[in-house]
Write a protein that holds these residues in place. Structure first.
Motif, PDB file in Angstrom:
ATOM      1  N   UNK A  61       0.846  -1.190   0.000  1.00  0.00           N
ATOM      2  CA  UNK A  61       0.000   0.000   0.000  1.00  0.00           C
ATOM      3  C   UNK A  61       0.884   1.243   0.000  1.00  0.00           C
ATOM      4  N   UNK A  62       0.403   2.359  -0.536  1.00  0.00           N
ATOM      5  CA  UNK A  62       1.177   3.600  -0.502  1.00  0.00           C
ATOM      6  C   UNK A  62       1.562   3.956   0.924  1.00  0.00           C
ATOM      7  N   UNK A  63       2.768   4.447   1.099  1.00  0.00           N
ATOM      8  CA  UNK A  63       3.256   4.748   2.442  1.00  0.00           C
ATOM      9  C   UNK A  63       2.365   5.750   3.152  1.00  0.00           C
ATOM     10  N   UNK A  64       1.735   6.665   2.415  1.00  0.00           N
ATOM     11  CA  UNK A  64       0.886   7.671   3.036  1.00  0.00           C
ATOM     12  C   UNK A  64      -0.353   7.064   3.665  1.00  0.00           C
ATOM     13  N   UNK A  65      -0.732   5.833   3.220  1.00  0.00           N
ATOM     14  CA  UNK A  65      -1.928   5.192   3.760  1.00  0.00           C
ATOM     15  C   UNK A  65      -1.624   4.287   4.933  1.00  0.00           C
ATOM     16  N   UNK A  66      -0.326   4.055   5.209  1.00  0.00           N
ATOM     17  CA  UNK A  66       0.015   3.196   6.332  1.00  0.00           C
ATOM     18  C   UNK A  66      -0.002   4.003   7.629  1.00  0.00           C
ATOM     19  N   UNK A  67      -0.262   3.307   8.736  1.00  0.00           N
ATOM     20  CA  UNK A  67      -0.218   3.977  10.024  1.00  0.00           C
ATOM     21  C   UNK A  67       1.212   4.411  10.322  1.00  0.00           C
ATOM     22  N   UNK A  68       1.369   5.635  10.849  1.00  0.00           N
ATOM     23  CA  UNK A  68       2.684   6.133  11.222  1.00  0.00           C
ATOM     24  C   UNK A  68       2.975   5.850  12.691  1.00  0.00           C
ATOM     25  N   UNK A  69       2.056   5.159  13.390  1.00  0.00           N
ATOM     26  CA  UNK A  69       2.241   4.816  14.786  1.00  0.00           C
ATOM     27  C   UNK A  69       1.890   3.344  14.970  1.00  0.00           C
ATOM     28  N   UNK A  70       2.202   2.802  16.137  1.00  0.00           N
ATOM     29  CA  UNK A  70       1.891   1.406  16.381  1.00  0.00           C
ATOM     30  C   UNK A  70       0.391   1.174  16.245  1.00  0.00           C
ATOM     31  N   UNK A  71       0.047   0.116  15.534  1.00  0.00           N
ATOM     32  CA  UNK A  71      -1.356  -0.161  15.265  1.00  0.00           C
ATOM     33  C   UNK A  71      -2.136  -0.347  16.555  1.00  0.00           C
ATOM     34  N   UNK A  72      -1.506  -0.962  17.551  1.00  0.00           N
ATOM     35  CA  UNK A  72      -2.194  -1.217  18.810  1.00  0.00           C
ATOM     36  C   UNK A  72      -2.400   0.048  19.637  1.00  0.00           C
ATOM     37  N   UNK A  73      -1.650   1.120  19.331  1.00  0.00           N
ATOM     38  CA  UNK A  73      -1.733   2.335  20.139  1.00  0.00           C
ATOM     39  C   UNK A  73      -3.111   2.981  20.064  1.00  0.00           C
ATOM     40  N   UNK A  74      -3.759   2.874  18.906  1.00  0.00           N
ATOM     41  CA  UNK A  74      -5.082   3.465  18.771  1.00  0.00           C
ATOM     42  C   UNK A  74      -6.053   2.833  19.761  1.00  0.00           C
ATOM     43  N   UNK A  75      -5.999   1.506  19.876  1.00  0.00           N
ATOM     44  CA  UNK A  75      -6.873   0.806  20.815  1.00  0.00           C
ATOM     45  C   UNK A  75      -6.485   1.140  22.257  1.00  0.00           C
ATOM     46  N   UNK A  76      -5.184   1.131  22.535  1.00  0.00           N
ATOM     47  CA  UNK A  76      -4.720   1.424  23.884  1.00  0.00           C
ATOM     48  C   UNK A  76      -5.088   2.828  24.326  1.00  0.00           C
ATOM     49  N   UNK A  77      -5.015   3.803  23.409  1.00  0.00           N
ATOM     50  CA  UNK A  77      -5.363   5.185  23.738  1.00  0.00           C
ATOM     51  C   UNK A  77      -6.847   5.310  24.055  1.00  0.00           C
ATOM     52  N   UNK A  78      -7.676   4.617  23.279  1.00  0.00           N
ATOM     53  CA  UNK A  78      -9.119   4.654  23.536  1.00  0.00           C
ATOM     54  C   UNK A  78      -9.442   4.006  24.877  1.00  0.00           C
ATOM     55  N   UNK A  79      -8.786   2.891  25.173  1.00  0.00           N
ATOM     56  CA  UNK A  79      -9.030   2.213  26.442  1.00  0.00           C
ATOM     57  C   UNK A  79      -8.608   3.091  27.614  1.00  0.00           C
ATOM     58  N   UNK A  80      -7.446   3.747  27.496  1.00  0.00           N
ATOM     59  CA  UNK A  80      -6.964   4.614  28.564  1.00  0.00           C
ATOM     60  C   UNK A  80      -7.899   5.800  28.757  1.00  0.00           C
ATOM     61  N   UNK A  81      -8.367   6.398  27.654  1.00  0.00           N
ATOM     62  CA  UNK A  81      -9.268   7.542  27.751  1.00  0.00           C
ATOM     63  C   UNK A  81     -10.585   7.153  28.416  1.00  0.00           C
ATOM     64  N   UNK A  82     -11.107   5.983  28.069  1.00  0.00           N
ATOM     65  CA  UNK A  82     -12.364   5.534  28.680  1.00  0.00           C
ATOM     66  C   UNK A  82     -12.182   5.253  30.166  1.00  0.00           C
ATOM     67  N   UNK A  83     -11.049   4.662  30.539  1.00  0.00           N
ATOM     68  CA  UNK A  83     -10.796   4.424  31.959  1.00  0.00           C
ATOM     69  C   UNK A  83     -10.749   5.740  32.730  1.00  0.00           C
TER      70      UNK A  83
END
Length: 251
Positions: free
Chosen positions: A61-83
């Motif tokens: 895939x084009x590099x611009x479409x790839x995540x620039x951060x760890x894929x799991x970080x999005x889930x972890x950030x949402x979990x931390x915010x909800x907590x």
């Protein structure tokens, strides 16, 4: 008893195992008897994704479409915010054999009062596999999780930490405070603000889920030892076990 771990997966693992899922996964579930456990499931924070994208995580895939951060970080950030907001978690467990399907979904139990700390585990058809409730031991000292299994009518409860471990912890409490203050200063100097209120290090964690009775030979359905879990595969559905592990280790 099978040993289970819940590590945060690397980007390479997620891209290889879940190329069609745009949001990847939050946790990997690794289970086995030996030193090389197999990945049996993936945990994604939130409701099951309604759409599938095939161009998001591919290596071509084009590099611009790839995540620039760890894929799991999005889930972890949402979990931390909800907590932090006191919002009860919702997460989806996907089987490694069929990662596009929802093996089970964990949500706040609609039959329980709001804020009761009760969750339901449902399969893809909405059937309830189990109910998980957070509470306290009879003396209100230890945290507890109760698993109710509607299919068998069985109820098992696990109290966090053994009485021996808690007795030692109380005796060494001044040292525990000092060590945690040192860690807090280190996190402050490193700019890790999210870790300043994390005082969970060193607290007894060993937990055994079983029917509470005077019989010392009551079978253990699930056990926590540090960051590892052990489950009785013949007596506890893997989906319910994995759901309880995530709630116990992160909430």
């Amino acid at each position: 008893m099978l040993t289970v771990r819940l590590p945060v997966p690397t980007d390479a693992e997620v891209r290889e195992a879940l190329p069609e899922l745009a949001d990847g996964a939050w946790l990997a579930v690794r289970e086995g008897d030996g030193r090389s456990p197999a990945t049996t499931a993936w945990v994604a924070y939130g409701e099951p994704a309604p759409t599938v994208r095939r161009d998001h995580l591919g290596e071509d895939a084009p590099r611009s479409k790839r995540n620039s951060f760890r894929i799991s970080e999005k889930h972890g950030s949402r979990a931390h915010a909800d907590r932090a907001k006191g919002v009860p978690p919702v997460f989806t467990v996907r089987s490694a054999d069929d990662p596009l399907g929802s093996w089970c979904v964990v949500r706040p139990d609609p039959a329980a009062p709001q804020g009761a700390g009760a969750y339901s585990v449902t399969d893809a058809q909405g059937n309830v596999l189990g109910r998980l409730t957070r509470g306290r031991s009879p003396l209100k000292v230890r945290r507890a999780w109760t698993i109710e299994l509607p299919e068998t009518g069985e109820t098992v409860t696990g109290y966090r930490g053994t009485l021996t471990a808690w007795s030692i912890f109380v005796l060494l409490f001044p040292l525990w405070v000092l060590v945690n203050l040192v860690f807090m200063v280190i996190h402050l100097l490193e700019g890790e603000w999210d870790s300043l209120l994390d005082w969970d290090w060193g607290i007894p964690r060993r937990t055994k889920w079983r029917a509470r009775s005077l019989d010392p030979f009551t079978p253990v359905l699930l056990e926590r030892r540090g960051s590892r879990y052990r489950r009785n595969a013949s007596r506890l559905d893997a989906r319910v076990a994995y759901a309880q592990m995530v709630l116990d280790s992160h909430y």
